[in-house]
Design an enzyme around this catalytic site. Structure first.
Site, short mmCIF file in Angstrom:
data_model
loop_
_atom_site.label_atom_id
_atom_site.label_comp_id
_atom_site.label_asym_id
_atom_site.label_seq_id
_atom_site.Cartn_x
_atom_site.Cartn_y
_atom_site.Cartn_z
N HIS A 120 114.11 29.89 49.35
CA HIS A 120 114.55 29.23 48.42
C HIS A 120 115.44 27.88 48.98
O HIS A 120 116.61 28.05 49.34
CB HIS A 120 115.37 30.13 47.45
CG HIS A 120 115.16 31.38 47.15
ND1 HIS A 120 113.97 31.55 46.03
CD2 HIS A 120 114.84 32.57 47.54
CE1 HIS A 120 113.64 32.64 45.68
NE2 HIS A 120 114.28 33.30 46.76
N ARG A 121 114.73 26.67 49.12
CA ARG A 121 115.22 25.65 49.68
C ARG A 121 115.99 24.83 48.84
O ARG A 121 115.63 24.21 47.99
CB ARG A 121 114.29 24.76 50.12
CG ARG A 121 113.45 25.51 51.51
CD ARG A 121 114.27 25.53 52.64
NE ARG A 121 114.44 24.35 53.09
CZ ARG A 121 113.63 23.68 53.97
NH1 ARG A 121 112.48 24.39 54.81
NH2 ARG A 121 114.00 22.45 54.42
#
Length: 233
Positions: A94-95
């Protein structure tokens, strides 16, 4: 998995006896006390860590994607209470720096971002229901209060608490902490630890340091490493 369930709140399990995941390194006499949440250490306390038997059968991110995987490293004489959660690297996809934090399957290979090893150094105590975030180092002799969320490194011999966890106080003076970090009692032979048990179970760091200087620290050889110590013959 039920082989590591607990029968009573007083029961502990030494991590050396129960850890099988090659991504977890554990020291001597460190234990997990998990009665109240009845989770296995590797499948409840530690979360999202590739390397257990099931995940190894499903995929190998190091070989498939070239990821450098984070490890969990635990020192000697660490105490981990029931309800503790140690979040690891299985879901670092999850950037926050991308437009979306959604992990599209097509972008999984590129989205992984390691956080670094999570390290709990020797003689630390992790209180009930605390959460350790990925990549954190908890220093030797540190105490994490129950229910805390640890998002950054904790210095040695420091008590932290809250969400996010903040320093409450140092356990000892700076000089005493310096002595403790020099002595590293948790790395001594077990027989020496047992001999010093009555001191370790007290507040007298001066007495422990005297014991260390007298019984543990190697004697000087007057600059000649090859000189025989005839007093021992």
């Amino acid at each position: 998995m039920t082989q590591h369930r607990f029968n009573h709140w007083s029961e502990i399990k030494y991590l050396k006896d129960i850890v099988t995941n090659p991504m977890i390194e554990v020291g001597e006499y460190s234990y997990y006390s998990g009665y109240y949440d009845q989770h296995d250490f590797e499948d409840g306390c530690v979360r999202y860590l590739w390397g257990d038997e099931k995940s190894r059968k499903l995929f190998n991110p190091a070989e498939d994607y070239g990821w450098v995987l984070d490890k969990l490293i635990i020192g000697n004489y660490v105490c981990i209470a029931s309800g503790v959660v140690i979040l690891m690297g299985g879901n670092h996809n999850h950037r926050s720096d991308w437009i979306t934090v959604y992990p599209f399957v097509e972008q999984i290979a590129a989205s992984y971002e390691p956080k670094g090893d999570t390290i709990i150094e020797s003689d630390a105590w992790i209180g009930m229901n605390a959460m350790i975030m990925p990549g954190v180092r908890i220093g030797e002799g540190a105490i994490v209060a129950a229910g805390s969320v640890v998002i950054k490194d904790v210095p040695p011999y420091t008590i932290v608490g809250g969400n996010p966890a903040k320093e409450i106080k140092k356990r000892f003076t700076d000089q005493e902490i310096e002595w403790l970090m020099e002595m590293r009692w948790y790395d001594w032979d077990r027989k020496d630890i047992e001999r010093a048990g009555h001191i370790l179970s007290s507040s007298s760091i001066h007495r422990l340091y005297d014991f260390y200087q007298r019984e543990i620290r190697p004697c000087p050889t007057n600059g000649n490493d090859n000189e025989l110590d005839l007093t021992r013959t």
